[in-house]
Design a protein around this motif. Structure first.
Motif, PDB file in Angstrom:
ATOM      1  N   ALA A 223     -21.485  11.946  -5.513  1.00 31.72           N
ATOM      2  CA  ALA A 223     -20.106  12.203  -4.721  1.00 31.72           C
ATOM      3  C   ALA A 223     -20.491  11.849  -3.141  1.00 31.72           C
ATOM      4  O   ALA A 223     -19.402  12.132  -2.534  1.00 31.72           O
ATOM      5  N   THR A 299     -16.434  24.723 -15.599  1.00 29.73           N
ATOM      6  CA  THR A 299     -16.202  24.217 -14.093  1.00 29.73           C
ATOM      7  C   THR A 299     -17.225  22.935 -14.131  1.00 29.73           C
ATOM      8  O   THR A 299     -17.030  22.000 -13.172  1.00 29.73           O
ATOM      9  N   GLN A 302     -15.302  19.993 -15.103  1.00 27.34           N
ATOM     10  CA  GLN A 302     -14.207  19.564 -14.283  1.00 27.34           C
ATOM     11  C   GLN A 302     -14.949  18.750 -13.149  1.00 27.34           C
ATOM     12  O   GLN A 302     -14.236  17.660 -12.571  1.00 27.34           O
ATOM     13  N   ILE A 303     -15.970  19.439 -12.494  1.00 29.35           N
ATOM     14  CA  ILE A 303     -16.663  18.779 -11.408  1.00 29.35           C
ATOM     15  C   ILE A 303     -17.047  17.376 -11.557  1.00 29.35           C
ATOM     16  O   ILE A 303     -16.873  16.296 -11.002  1.00 29.35           O
ATOM     17  N   GLY A 306     -14.179  15.130 -12.157  1.00 36.23           N
ATOM     18  CA  GLY A 306     -13.675  14.533 -10.700  1.00 36.23           C
ATOM     19  C   GLY A 306     -14.367  13.793 -10.142  1.00 36.23           C
ATOM     20  O   GLY A 306     -13.868  12.768  -9.419  1.00 36.23           O
ATOM     21  N   MET A 307     -15.645  13.804 -10.244  1.00 38.26           N
ATOM     22  CA  MET A 307     -16.737  12.965  -9.519  1.00 38.26           C
ATOM     23  C   MET A 307     -16.367  11.361 -10.177  1.00 38.26           C
ATOM     24  O   MET A 307     -16.142  10.322  -9.491  1.00 38.26           O
ATOM     25  N   LEU A 344      -8.063  14.597  -5.221  1.00 39.74           N
ATOM     26  CA  LEU A 344      -9.419  14.876  -5.771  1.00 39.74           C
ATOM     27  C   LEU A 344     -10.431  15.581  -4.967  1.00 39.74           C
ATOM     28  O   LEU A 344     -11.181  16.435  -5.810  1.00 39.74           O
ATOM     29  N   ASN A 345     -10.246  15.471  -3.669  1.00 36.12           N
ATOM     30  CA  ASN A 345     -11.099  16.214  -2.836  1.00 36.12           C
ATOM     31  C   ASN A 345     -11.005  17.855  -3.088  1.00 36.12           C
ATOM     32  O   ASN A 345     -11.767  18.873  -2.964  1.00 36.12           O
ATOM     33  N   SER A 347      -9.211  19.397  -5.659  1.00 35.11           N
ATOM     34  CA  SER A 347      -9.570  19.679  -7.068  1.00 35.11           C
ATOM     35  C   SER A 347     -10.974  20.058  -7.221  1.00 35.11           C
ATOM     36  O   SER A 347     -11.465  21.064  -7.527  1.00 35.11           O
ATOM     37  N   LEU A 348     -11.861  19.116  -6.472  1.00 37.74           N
ATOM     38  CA  LEU A 348     -13.502  19.161  -6.569  1.00 37.74           C
ATOM     39  C   LEU A 348     -13.889  20.681  -5.846  1.00 37.74           C
ATOM     40  O   LEU A 348     -14.719  21.404  -6.282  1.00 37.74           O
ATOM     41  N   SER A 351     -12.869  23.784  -7.876  1.00 33.45           N
ATOM     42  CA  SER A 351     -13.938  23.949  -8.971  1.00 33.45           C
ATOM     43  C   SER A 351     -15.300  24.503  -8.497  1.00 33.45           C
ATOM     44  O   SER A 351     -15.989  25.251  -9.239  1.00 33.45           O
ATOM     45  N   ALA A 352     -15.523  23.835  -7.544  1.00 33.04           N
ATOM     46  CA  ALA A 352     -17.062  24.066  -6.750  1.00 33.04           C
ATOM     47  C   ALA A 352     -16.839  25.636  -6.538  1.00 33.04           C
ATOM     48  O   ALA A 352     -17.951  26.548  -6.665  1.00 33.04           O
TER      49      ALA A 352
END
Length: 371
Positions: A223, A299, A302-303, A306-307, A344-345, A347-348, A351-352
């Motif tokens: 990332a 999660t 999801q991460i 997302g990456m 995207l940022n 969403s990441l 999730s984090a």
């Protein structure tokens, strides 16, 4: 003149030697019964392992009752022969009857000692199995708590998962050792411990795969746009992310169906329904913790996804974006790309944040031994 009263019939005499013959047979039988007990004991020891686990307790009680009855019969025969010999009702009765009395007395002492030892052993077995069940659940729960890609304590997540794997190795060895020590004395408990060990072994394989792929992902740092110098740098990052996602998916699937996996291990060893439910009741104590871990695994997914989406955006906009090292920002030329990057940022980040919140919640949950 009246009829004279009938005379009493003359007493019938027992044929000579009849009494002494019966006593002699009793004396001989008192010597034979211990050998019957020895044969029955060998038969029981040989047949017990092949008896279905569900009816094995009934089989053991039945054998015990038969042994006790034979001992009582042998003692009765010995006393009968000895009494007759001492009263002079037959020759050669005292020696075999005394010998039979001694042998059956020793058998009675051995039987009583065996029953007492068996009761004590079963109490010890139940205590050890209860302790191992608690240890099993505690270690599984502890391992689940360490399947974190972002340790809430700020520690290296790879090291945290590695420590969890070492704990799994230790408890697996303890279960195997306990199963060997208990052997046939543990009955269903031994089989249940073997099944628990098999479940942990498979869980450990998946956990180590997760640990390895997490380590690779950390080193790759997919990332981080500041280290993307060439378009070819995207490929190894995708490989690392997908490998991690695959390991996470396999672990998630195993944990999702963990009770089914345990039941399959128990059924493959023909554990009775009662013993199976007793073991599962302990296993189910960690269900709420497991559900929380599965949400953390989601999660992770999801991460990872997302990456991959972020790498795809970098690839599609290659040459139209730059990284500012001073401000640590990625600048895109197209508005659509900027919006996609922000989406995207965001969403990441969500999730984090959710993962960290769940991890902290999991860390606060008491282990089974602390409940």
């Amino acid at each position: 003149m009246g009829t004279p009263p009938p005379l009493d019939p003359a007493p019938q005499e027992r044929p000579p030697g009849t009494g002494s013959s019966i006593l002699r047979q009793a004396a001989v039988a008192s010597v034979v019964t211990p050998w019957i007990l020895l044969g029955l004991s060998k038969l029981g020891n040989t047949a017990t392992p092949s008896i279905p686990e569900g009816i094995r307790p009934v089989w053991s009680v039945g054998i015990g009752c038969v042994v006790a009855m034979i001992i009582l019969v042998g003692l009765g025969f010995a006393l009968m022969g000895l009494t007759g010999g001492l009263k002079g009702q037959g020759r050669g009765l005292v020696v075999p009857s005394t010998f039979g009395l001694i042998l059956n007395g020793l058998a009675a002492v051995a039987f009583g000692t065996g029953v007492l030892k068996g009761v004590q052993q079963q109490v010890a077995v139940k205590a050890r199995v209860a302790d191992l069940h608690q240890t099993f659940q505690r270690e599984v729960s502890n391992q689940l708590r360490k399947f974190d890609s972002n340790s809430p304590e700020g520690r290296d997540p790879v090291q945290t998962v590695h420590e969890g794997n070492e704990s799994l190795t230790r408890i697996q060895k303890e279960l195997a050792s306990a199963a060997r020590d208990l052997g046939g004395n543990g009955g269903a408990n031994t089989v249940a411990l073997e099944a628990a060990g098999a479940y942990l072994k498979k869980l450990q394989v998946l956990s180590r795969e997760y640990e390895q792929q997490l380590s690779v992902l950390q080193k790759t740092d997919p990332a981080n746009p500041s280290t993307l110098q060439d378009k070819a740098d995207l490929a190894p990052r995708r490989v690392a992310i997908r490998a991690f996602l695959d390991a996470n998916e396999r672990l998630t699937d195993y944990l999702t169906h963990s009770e089914e996996k345990v039941v399959a291990e128990l059924n493959s060893r023909n554990v009775s329904p009662a013993s199976r439910e007793a073991f599962l009741s302990s296993f189910r104590k960690g269900k709420s913790r497991q559900e929380l871990v599965l949400r953390i695994r989601e999660t992770d997914r999801q991460i990872g996804e997302g990456m991959l989406a972020m790498l795809l955006l970098y690839e599609q906009q290659w040459g139209d974006w730059t990284y500012e090292s001073d401000s640590h920002r990625v600048l895109f030329q197209e508005d659509a790309a900027v919006q996609r990057f922000q989406q995207l940022n965001k969403s990441l980040g969500e999730s984090a944040a959710e993962q960290q919140r769940l991890q902290q919640q999991l860390a606060r949950m008491p282990l089974p031994a602390q409940m």
